[in-house]
Design a protein around this motif. Structure first.
Motif, PDB file in Angstrom:
ATOM      1  N   ASP A 164       0.824  -1.210   0.000  1.00 42.32           N
ATOM      2  CA  ASP A 164       0.000   0.000   0.000  1.00 42.32           C
ATOM      3  C   ASP A 164       0.859   1.262   0.000  1.00 42.32           C
ATOM      4  O   ASP A 164       0.526   2.253  -0.657  1.00 42.32           O
ATOM      5  CB  ASP A 164      -0.931  -0.002   1.220  1.00 42.32           C
ATOM      6  N   PHE A 165       1.948   1.240   0.736  1.00 40.83           N
ATOM      7  CA  PHE A 165       2.869   2.383   0.753  1.00 40.83           C
ATOM      8  C   PHE A 165       3.432   2.641  -0.633  1.00 40.83           C
ATOM      9  O   PHE A 165       3.502   3.787  -1.102  1.00 40.83           O
ATOM     10  CB  PHE A 165       3.987   2.126   1.763  1.00 40.83           C
ATOM     11  N   TYR A 166       3.853   1.576  -1.327  1.00 44.65           N
ATOM     12  CA  TYR A 166       4.412   1.733  -2.672  1.00 44.65           C
ATOM     13  C   TYR A 166       3.338   2.158  -3.679  1.00 44.65           C
ATOM     14  O   TYR A 166       3.633   2.906  -4.619  1.00 44.65           O
ATOM     15  CB  TYR A 166       5.065   0.420  -3.118  1.00 44.65           C
ATOM     16  N   LYS A 167       2.126   1.693  -3.498  1.00 47.16           N
ATOM     17  CA  LYS A 167       1.037   2.110  -4.396  1.00 47.16           C
ATOM     18  C   LYS A 167       0.812   3.614  -4.303  1.00 47.16           C
ATOM     19  O   LYS A 167       0.581   4.280  -5.313  1.00 47.16           O
ATOM     20  CB  LYS A 167      -0.247   1.346  -4.057  1.00 47.16           C
ATOM     21  N   LYS A 168       0.867   4.163  -3.102  1.00 41.90           N
ATOM     22  CA  LYS A 168       0.700   5.607  -2.935  1.00 41.90           C
ATOM     23  C   LYS A 168       1.838   6.382  -3.590  1.00 41.90           C
ATOM     24  O   LYS A 168       1.670   7.547  -3.969  1.00 41.90           O
ATOM     25  CB  LYS A 168       0.615   5.953  -1.456  1.00 41.90           C
ATOM     26  N   GLU A 169       2.990   5.745  -3.722  1.00 37.11           N
ATOM     27  CA  GLU A 169       4.125   6.390  -4.397  1.00 37.11           C
ATOM     28  C   GLU A 169       4.082   6.197  -5.907  1.00 37.11           C
ATOM     29  O   GLU A 169       4.927   6.749  -6.616  1.00 37.11           O
ATOM     30  CB  GLU A 169       5.453   5.827  -3.859  1.00 37.11           C
ATOM     31  N   GLY A 170       3.136   5.416  -6.398  1.00 33.55           N
ATOM     32  CA  GLY A 170       2.996   5.258  -7.838  1.00 33.55           C
ATOM     33  C   GLY A 170       3.280   3.880  -8.373  1.00 33.55           C
ATOM     34  O   GLY A 170       3.372   3.701  -9.599  1.00 33.55           O
TER      35      GLY A 170
END
Length: 592
Positions: A427-433
């Protein structure tokens, strides 16, 4: 005559006083005096023979008009030459006043001369310094870097193409494929003398921090606690950077740093200034696999280091595999004390991702997981996957999965880590793109590596990549396959650097993959295999598969195991049990 004598005497004293200025002045003054003496002699001759001379000249004037004209021109030229010499003497570079008398200069005159001389020397020094600065101010020539090479025409590996996979539908799992290696001697001859180009980044230093101020989340006493702001700044690639890269405590990596090594072992590690092959076994989880098919040159010049913990050392001494020499075959066994993590596989990320910190003088390194056996010479691997590709980092792609999201789900199914931590990282990486892998990412062909082998050069950009990769492993889960593509793509967005991701079947060509010790101990020993074995062609030094009788040898490595029928039957019957053992035993939830 009196005036003439005084003039000559004055000029004579000038010659004596100027002798220290060099022979050029003497020659010039001598030439001038010669002209004066000749002129005086001709005048006396003219007075003595005045009457006869005039009669003789007037007698021949009609015949000698041209001669008189030439004589007049020659005389005029001689006068100009005398004037030029005299002017040159007065305007010499030495600004000292010319004293025509024979008296020595007074004290005041000497002082004035010294001041003038000092001022002249200072002016000359200023001119020299200005010239030096002008030279230094020029832009230095561009640094030289290794720019790759192409194989010569006719080389067997030049036109080598990987054959299609076997059509046997029963064999659907991963398998090795042929790889064309150059002979070891040719690989050594092609070893670059210059480092590879490091885009943007030139100087990389590492943060030393004893304060242990914890950040928003993640981090450790070993890797530090970089804030999210520091994390974002570490991906802003600049010419000079300082980043967290493990070993934030202690005198140096390996000493009072939480991953401690004996000084005698550190000294040997510092002496590795070429190629390093390293591996690690923590928690007595694997058995040491000795490399084979290693050339004599590599045995002498390549460093082989196996890192173990105290638990593994105790097991090896009890089993009789380790003595006081702490050498097993080519491996130099190094015991690690004060391990930074309780998770053995997370401890294994230190030598895997940070070999440039453990071996500060090494140029290249090859990392192998503890269960792998090296069966190809290190120089051949470096030539094939780094130098021939003009790359500074190489890793195989996963044989089946290319998408990070699918890799995360596979880790949760296999209970490789707790699900909540994996979901939080994704989820953290998804928010970064972070997005799913697609053809839009070509020429990148995968976002998921098979990280059991890492081939790399220790240049600044490669070191930065593994430092930031380790920081992600330290902050989030220890599953480095999940964080790999995020770090790679962030660096790639700022530079033109990327990773050489080769086929996993090629990796399986130069390493043989075994099983963990707990699995092997539950198996009955298989009967000896009498089929194909991997040997080295003595003529070409290219790894080949030993062919059966009445067949043609190949110059391409295709090392693969052919298990017996009994072993295949045992493997089929216990494959489901093997997955349970690998996933659920020995606190596998916390293992990476």
């Amino acid at each position: 005559m009196t005036n003439g004598s005084s003039r000559v005497g004055s000029l004579g004293s000038l010659v004596v006083r100027s002798s220290s200025n060099g022979s050029l002045q003497q020659n010039q003054l001598g030439l001038g005096l010669g002209f004066i003496s000749n002129k005086k002699g001709s005048k006396m001759f003219a007075n003595k023979e005045k009457d006869n001379g005039f009669i003789w000249i007037f007698k021949f004037v009609p015949r000698k008009k041209v001669g008189m004209l030439l004589l007049s021109l020659a005389s005029f030229a001689a006068m100009l030459w005398i004037l030029y010499i005299a002017k040159g003497e007065i305007n010499q570079t030495n600004p000292l006043p010319i004293k025509l008398s024979g008296d020595s200069p007074s004290v005041d005159e000497r002082k004035d001369q010294e001041e003038i001389t000092s001022a002249t020397m200072n002016d000359q020094m200023r001119i020299t310094l200005y010239d030096d600065k002008r030279v230094v101010s020029h832009a230095p020539p561009p640094p030289a870097y290794f720019t790759g090479y192409t194989l010569p025409p006719g080389n067997p590996c030049e036109d080598f193409r990987m054959p299609p996979p076997p059509a046997d539908k029963k064999k659907t799992g991963p398998r090795p494929c042929p790889v064309c290696y150059l002979p070891v001697e040719d690989c050594i001859a092609l070893m670059p003398t210059l480092p590879s180009y490091s885009p943007v980044l030139r100087n990389l230093t590492y943060i030393h921090d004893e304060s242990f101020i914890k950040s928003e989340f993640g981090g450790s006493d070993f890797g530090g606690y970089p804030s999210l702001k520091q994390r974002y700044e570490s991906y802003d690639i600049r010419e000079s950077m300082a980043v967290h890269c493990g070993f934030v405590r202690g005198d140096r990596p390996g000493r009072n740093s939480g991953f401690d090594i004996n000084d005698s072992d550190l000294l040997q590690m510092d002496q590795c200034n070429g190629v390093v092959v390293s591996s690690a076994i923590f928690g007595a989880y694997d058995l040491i696999q000795e490399p084979t098919n290693i050339s004599e040159t590599s045995k002498k010049s390549v460093c082989f280091f196996m890192f173990i913990d105290e638990e593994t050392e105790k097991f090896m001494r009890t089993s009789g595999n380790l003595d006081d020499s702490k050498r097993i075959g080519l491996w130099k066994v190094v015991t690690i004390y004060n391990l930074p993590y309780t998770d053995p596989r997370r401890n294994g990320k230190v030598p895997k991702l940070l070999p440039h910190r453990l071996f500060p003088n090494a140029r290249y390194s090859i990392w192998l997981d503890g269960k792998l056996k090296l069966v190809v010479d290190p120089y051949q691997i470096l030539e094939r996957f780094l130098w021939r590709e003009n790359a500074s980092f190489a890793i195989s792609r996963h044989y089946k999965r290319f998408d990070v999201f699918l890799e995360a789900e596979a880790n949760k199914v296999a209970a490789k880590y707790d699900n909540a931590s994996i979901d939080f990282q994704i989820d953290f990486y998804k928010k970064e793109g972070l997005t799913h892998y697609s053809s839009a990412k070509l020429p990148i062909r995968s976002d998921v590596p098979e990280g059991c082998v890492v081939i790399r050069e220790h240049n600044p950009i490669s070191n930065l990549f593994t430092c930031l990769w380790f920081n992600e492993v330290d902050r989030f889960t220890s599953r480095d396959q999940i964080s790999f593509s995020t770090v790679r793509d962030k660096i790639r967005s700022k530079t033109n650097w990327t990773v050489n991701m080769f086929w996993d079947c090629e990796r399986r060509n130069f390493v043989l993959q075994g099983y963990h010790r707990d699995v092997l101990e539950n198996w009955a020993p298989p009967p000896p295999v009498t089929g194909t074995t991997v040997v080295v062609n003595s003529q070409s030094a290219i790894i080949v598969e030993k062919p059966p009788k009445n067949s043609t040898e190949s110059n391409v490595s295709n090392a693969k195991k052919t298990p017996s029928k009994r072993r295949r039957r045992d493997k089929r019957s216990s494959s489901r049990g093997h997955r349970k053992i690998a996933a659920g035993s020995r606190n596998a939830i916390n293992r990476s």
